[in-house]
Design a protein around this motif. Structure first.
Motif, PDB file in Angstrom:
ATOM      1  N   GLY A   1       0.817  -1.211   0.000  1.00  0.00           N
ATOM      2  CA  GLY A   1       0.000   0.000   0.000  1.00  0.00           C
ATOM      3  C   GLY A   1       0.847   1.255   0.000  1.00  0.00           C
ATOM      4  O   GLY A   1       0.567   2.217  -0.732  1.00  0.00           O
ATOM      5  N   LEU A   2       1.894   1.260   0.807  1.00  0.00           N
ATOM      6  CA  LEU A   2       2.805   2.405   0.840  1.00  0.00           C
ATOM      7  C   LEU A   2       3.511   2.548  -0.500  1.00  0.00           C
ATOM      8  O   LEU A   2       3.612   3.651  -1.039  1.00  0.00           O
ATOM      9  CB  LEU A   2       3.831   2.259   1.965  1.00  0.00           C
ATOM     10  CG  LEU A   2       4.920   3.327   2.002  1.00  0.00           C
ATOM     11  CD1 LEU A   2       4.327   4.732   2.155  1.00  0.00           C
ATOM     12  CD2 LEU A   2       5.909   3.032   3.103  1.00  0.00           C
ATOM     13  N   ALA A   3       3.980   1.441  -1.032  1.00  0.00           N
ATOM     14  CA  ALA A   3       4.677   1.475  -2.319  1.00  0.00           C
ATOM     15  C   ALA A   3       3.773   2.060  -3.398  1.00  0.00           C
ATOM     16  O   ALA A   3       4.204   2.910  -4.186  1.00  0.00           O
ATOM     17  CB  ALA A   3       5.139   0.077  -2.705  1.00  0.00           C
ATOM     18  N   HIS A   4       2.524   1.623  -3.425  1.00  0.00           N
ATOM     19  CA  HIS A   4       1.574   2.139  -4.425  1.00  0.00           C
ATOM     20  C   HIS A   4       1.397   3.646  -4.277  1.00  0.00           C
ATOM     21  O   HIS A   4       1.442   4.379  -5.262  1.00  0.00           O
ATOM     22  CB  HIS A   4       0.235   1.411  -4.288  1.00  0.00           C
ATOM     23  CG  HIS A   4      -0.795   1.900  -5.237  1.00  0.00           C
ATOM     24  ND1 HIS A   4      -0.765   1.603  -6.583  1.00  0.00           N
ATOM     25  CD2 HIS A   4      -1.886   2.684  -5.045  1.00  0.00           C
ATOM     26  CE1 HIS A   4      -1.785   2.192  -7.173  1.00  0.00           C
ATOM     27  NE2 HIS A   4      -2.491   2.843  -6.260  1.00  0.00           N
ATOM     28  N   ARG A   5       1.192   4.103  -3.055  1.00  0.00           N
ATOM     29  CA  ARG A   5       1.011   5.541  -2.803  1.00  0.00           C
ATOM     30  C   ARG A   5       2.236   6.354  -3.206  1.00  0.00           C
ATOM     31  O   ARG A   5       2.118   7.488  -3.650  1.00  0.00           O
ATOM     32  CB  ARG A   5       0.742   5.802  -1.330  1.00  0.00           C
ATOM     33  CG  ARG A   5      -0.640   5.481  -0.876  1.00  0.00           C
ATOM     34  CD  ARG A   5      -0.781   5.898   0.571  1.00  0.00           C
ATOM     35  NE  ARG A   5      -2.112   5.654   1.070  1.00  0.00           N
ATOM     36  CZ  ARG A   5      -2.588   6.193   2.171  1.00  0.00           C
ATOM     37  NH1 ARG A   5      -1.821   6.983   2.907  1.00  0.00           N
ATOM     38  NH2 ARG A   5      -3.806   5.925   2.575  1.00  0.00           N
ATOM     39  N   ALA A   6       3.410   5.782  -2.997  1.00  0.00           N
ATOM     40  CA  ALA A   6       4.661   6.502  -3.257  1.00  0.00           C
ATOM     41  C   ALA A   6       5.176   6.317  -4.683  1.00  0.00           C
ATOM     42  O   ALA A   6       6.156   6.955  -5.070  1.00  0.00           O
ATOM     43  CB  ALA A   6       5.734   6.050  -2.263  1.00  0.00           C
ATOM     44  N   GLY A   7       4.541   5.444  -5.456  1.00  0.00           N
ATOM     45  CA  GLY A   7       5.012   5.185  -6.811  1.00  0.00           C
ATOM     46  C   GLY A   7       6.291   4.376  -6.844  1.00  0.00           C
ATOM     47  O   GLY A   7       7.129   4.550  -7.725  1.00  0.00           O
ATOM     48  N   LEU A   8       6.448   3.489  -5.865  1.00  0.00           N
ATOM     49  CA  LEU A   8       7.636   2.640  -5.763  1.00  0.00           C
ATOM     50  C   LEU A   8       7.217   1.177  -5.827  1.00  0.00           C
ATOM     51  O   LEU A   8       6.049   0.845  -5.663  1.00  0.00           O
ATOM     52  CB  LEU A   8       8.366   2.915  -4.443  1.00  0.00           C
ATOM     53  CG  LEU A   8       8.857   4.347  -4.243  1.00  0.00           C
ATOM     54  CD1 LEU A   8       9.304   4.561  -2.801  1.00  0.00           C
ATOM     55  CD2 LEU A   8       9.975   4.677  -5.214  1.00  0.00           C
ATOM     56  N   HIS A   9       8.178   0.298  -6.027  1.00  0.00           N
ATOM     57  CA  HIS A   9       7.887  -1.139  -6.057  1.00  0.00           C
ATOM     58  C   HIS A   9       7.873  -1.678  -4.626  1.00  0.00           C
ATOM     59  O   HIS A   9       8.710  -1.276  -3.800  1.00  0.00           O
ATOM     60  CB  HIS A   9       8.952  -1.865  -6.886  1.00  0.00           C
ATOM     61  CG  HIS A   9       8.515  -3.222  -7.306  1.00  0.00           C
ATOM     62  ND1 HIS A   9       8.628  -4.315  -6.491  1.00  0.00           N
ATOM     63  CD2 HIS A   9       7.941  -3.647  -8.447  1.00  0.00           C
ATOM     64  CE1 HIS A   9       8.150  -5.376  -7.118  1.00  0.00           C
ATOM     65  NE2 HIS A   9       7.727  -5.000  -8.305  1.00  0.00           N
ATOM     66  N   PRO A  10       6.947  -2.585  -4.324  1.00  0.00           N
ATOM     67  CA  PRO A  10       6.888  -3.145  -2.961  1.00  0.00           C
ATOM     68  C   PRO A  10       8.195  -3.788  -2.496  1.00  0.00           C
ATOM     69  O   PRO A  10       8.548  -3.685  -1.321  1.00  0.00           O
ATOM     70  CB  PRO A  10       5.775  -4.192  -3.038  1.00  0.00           C
ATOM     71  CG  PRO A  10       4.905  -3.725  -4.163  1.00  0.00           C
ATOM     72  CD  PRO A  10       5.838  -3.066  -5.151  1.00  0.00           C
ATOM     73  N   THR A  11       8.935  -4.426  -3.394  1.00  0.00           N
ATOM     74  CA  THR A  11      10.196  -5.036  -2.968  1.00  0.00           C
ATOM     75  C   THR A  11      11.238  -3.966  -2.620  1.00  0.00           C
ATOM     76  O   THR A  11      12.107  -4.211  -1.781  1.00  0.00           O
ATOM     77  CB  THR A  11      10.776  -5.992  -4.035  1.00  0.00           C
ATOM     78  OG1 THR A  11      10.961  -5.278  -5.258  1.00  0.00           O
ATOM     79  CG2 THR A  11       9.857  -7.181  -4.260  1.00  0.00           C
ATOM     80  N   TYR A  12      11.132  -2.793  -3.228  1.00  0.00           N
ATOM     81  CA  TYR A  12      12.029  -1.694  -2.885  1.00  0.00           C
ATOM     82  C   TYR A  12      11.737  -1.220  -1.467  1.00  0.00           C
ATOM     83  O   TYR A  12      12.648  -1.046  -0.654  1.00  0.00           O
ATOM     84  CB  TYR A  12      11.883  -0.539  -3.882  1.00  0.00           C
ATOM     85  CG  TYR A  12      12.776   0.633  -3.559  1.00  0.00           C
ATOM     86  CD1 TYR A  12      14.121   0.614  -3.901  1.00  0.00           C
ATOM     87  CD2 TYR A  12      12.280   1.748  -2.899  1.00  0.00           C
ATOM     88  CE1 TYR A  12      14.951   1.682  -3.595  1.00  0.00           C
ATOM     89  CE2 TYR A  12      13.106   2.821  -2.588  1.00  0.00           C
ATOM     90  CZ  TYR A  12      14.435   2.779  -2.937  1.00  0.00           C
ATOM     91  OH  TYR A  12      15.257   3.830  -2.625  1.00  0.00           O
ATOM     92  N   VAL A  13      10.448  -1.024  -1.152  1.00  0.00           N
ATOM     93  CA  VAL A  13      10.053  -0.592   0.193  1.00  0.00           C
ATOM     94  C   VAL A  13      10.508  -1.632   1.220  1.00  0.00           C
ATOM     95  O   VAL A  13      11.048  -1.285   2.272  1.00  0.00           O
ATOM     96  CB  VAL A  13       8.533  -0.342   0.283  1.00  0.00           C
ATOM     97  CG1 VAL A  13       8.095  -0.084   1.715  1.00  0.00           C
ATOM     98  CG2 VAL A  13       8.138   0.832  -0.617  1.00  0.00           C
ATOM     99  N   SER A  14      10.335  -2.900   0.900  1.00  0.00           N
ATOM    100  CA  SER A  14      10.783  -3.972   1.792  1.00  0.00           C
ATOM    101  C   SER A  14      12.289  -3.889   2.028  1.00  0.00           C
ATOM    102  O   SER A  14      12.758  -4.004   3.171  1.00  0.00           O
ATOM    103  CB  SER A  14      10.426  -5.334   1.185  1.00  0.00           C
ATOM    104  OG  SER A  14      10.990  -6.384   1.937  1.00  0.00           O
ATOM    105  N   GLY A  15      13.052  -3.673   0.974  1.00  0.00           N
ATOM    106  CA  GLY A  15      14.499  -3.567   1.101  1.00  0.00           C
ATOM    107  C   GLY A  15      14.926  -2.373   1.939  1.00  0.00           C
ATOM    108  O   GLY A  15      15.869  -2.459   2.720  1.00  0.00           O
ATOM    109  N   VAL A  16      14.213  -1.251   1.787  1.00  0.00           N
ATOM    110  CA  VAL A  16      14.516  -0.066   2.596  1.00  0.00           C
ATOM    111  C   VAL A  16      14.240  -0.369   4.064  1.00  0.00           C
ATOM    112  O   VAL A  16      15.062  -0.072   4.932  1.00  0.00           O
ATOM    113  CB  VAL A  16      13.703   1.164   2.122  1.00  0.00           C
ATOM    114  CG1 VAL A  16      13.854   2.323   3.104  1.00  0.00           C
ATOM    115  CG2 VAL A  16      14.128   1.585   0.730  1.00  0.00           C
ATOM    116  N   GLU A  17      13.098  -0.975   4.348  1.00  0.00           N
ATOM    117  CA  GLU A  17      12.743  -1.284   5.738  1.00  0.00           C
ATOM    118  C   GLU A  17      13.723  -2.259   6.376  1.00  0.00           C
ATOM    119  O   GLU A  17      13.949  -2.208   7.578  1.00  0.00           O
ATOM    120  CB  GLU A  17      11.321  -1.838   5.818  1.00  0.00           C
ATOM    121  CG  GLU A  17      10.268  -0.777   5.607  1.00  0.00           C
ATOM    122  CD  GLU A  17       8.858  -1.266   5.891  1.00  0.00           C
ATOM    123  OE1 GLU A  17       8.682  -2.435   6.326  1.00  0.00           O
ATOM    124  OE2 GLU A  17       7.928  -0.478   5.695  1.00  0.00           O
TER     125      GLU A  17
END
Length: 91
Positions: A34-50
């Motif tokens: 959901g965050l990735a979608h809102r931010a225009g990023l890929h979910p695996t990118y958000v996971s990697g950042v976290e």
């Protein structure tokens, strides 16, 4: 070339930033997707950042802050100050 202590310091910074991001995201009731979608990023990118595996750019920090509806500065607060009871920044 980076020294071992510089590499360790960078690893700590990325890990801590990712932890604060996860706390803020969860406080908002958002999934990584959901965050990735809102931010225009890929979910695996958000996971990697976290997980502290990605060296996130300032542009993407801003995109995530906008998606969370928080000031960019809140992304750099200590974990304890980042998310209060209401899910808002305490710094």
């Amino acid at each position: 070339m980076e020294t071992e202590s510089e590499v360790d310091e960078a690893r700590v910074w990325k890990r801590d930033f990712g932890y604060r991001l996860r706390l803020q995201r969860e406080a908002m009731g958002l999934s990584q997707s959901g965050l990735a979608h809102r931010a225009g990023l890929h979910p695996t990118y958000v996971s990697g950042v976290e997980r502290g595996l990605r060296n996130i750019s300032l542009v993407n920090i801003n995109r995530i802050a906008v998606a969370l509806g928080v000031p960019v500065t809140s992304m750099f607060c200590s974990a304890e100050a980042s998310v209060g009871e209401t899910g808002t920044s305490g710094c």
